[in-house]
Scaffold this motif. Structure first.
Motif: not given
Length: 211
Positions: A48-70
């Motif tokens: 919960e703290k690091y917002g890890l329970n997201i879909s692979k599409w959400q994770r890919a979108r975050q990466r495109r926005q310059g955010k780190a994957g965790v």
């Protein structure tokens, strides 16, 4: 549901190396859950703290926005949180404890994981039995090599559940070869390497304890 628990050390090492490090998760912190705390509750808190329970599409979108994957991975009470390049709360929270696996190998459960340059400038994940543990195994197995029945030695090798990586396989080759040298001198049956090769398909999987 975010899957974070490895059933054994071999599965943990394989998942971390193949699914995370090889995909750019170079930054990491390690931790151990105190005996008085429930691992499942700690899992849920970190997820919960690091917002890890997201879909692979959400994770890919975050990466495109310059955010780190965790990613978070645990075996028994020990865990690793790993991250890619980019911006993330993880780097602020864990600032003083973050290591780069390209510079500082990650040691876990008697194994060492690193990411290093190879031939033609290509980088690769390297997993091997950690040096201190390898020396312990060598001393123990060579001491038993002359007298123990071959079936007992094969069973012991199999019980180690070595993860399926080439450097580990070379280390096992070395141990078996040295043991067989001693066994030949003692007139004992040699250990067939095919009988002690790890299960390269891996064992078990990951499961989530976070509710």
């Amino acid at each position: 549901m975010y899957r974070c628990e490895a059933r054994n050390v071999s599965t943990f090492i394989r998942h971390l190396a193949v699914n995370y490090v090889s995909r750019g998760y170079f930054f990491y912190v390690q931790g151990e859950i105190p005996a008085h705390k429930d691992p499942a509750k700690v899992d849920a808190k970190i997820i919960e703290k690091y917002g890890l329970n997201i879909s692979k599409w959400q994770r890919a979108r975050q990466r495109r926005q310059g955010k780190a994957g965790v990613q978070y991975l645990r075996c028994l009470r020990r865990f690793v949180i790993s991250a890619t390049h980019g911006e993330h709360q993880f780097f602020e929270e864990e600032r003083s404890a973050v290591f780069d696996i390209r510079r500082v190998p990650l040691k876990f459960g008697g194994y060492s994981i690193s990411y290093r340059p190879g031939r033609r400038g290509r980088w690769f994940v390297s997993v091997r039995i950690e040096y201190a543990r390898f020396l312990q195994l060598k001393e123990y197995l060579l001491d038993r090599a002359r007298m123990a029945p071959v079936d007992d030695l094969v069973s012991e090798f199999r019980s180690f559940s070595f993860p399926p990586f080439a450097p580990v396989r070379w280390q096992v080759f070395f141990l078996v070869r040295r043991m067989n040298e001693l066994r030949r001198v003692a007139g004992r049956e040699i250990i067939p390497f095919a009988a002690v090769v790890p299960n390269w398909s891996g064992a078990g999987g990951l499961r989530s304890e976070a509710k």
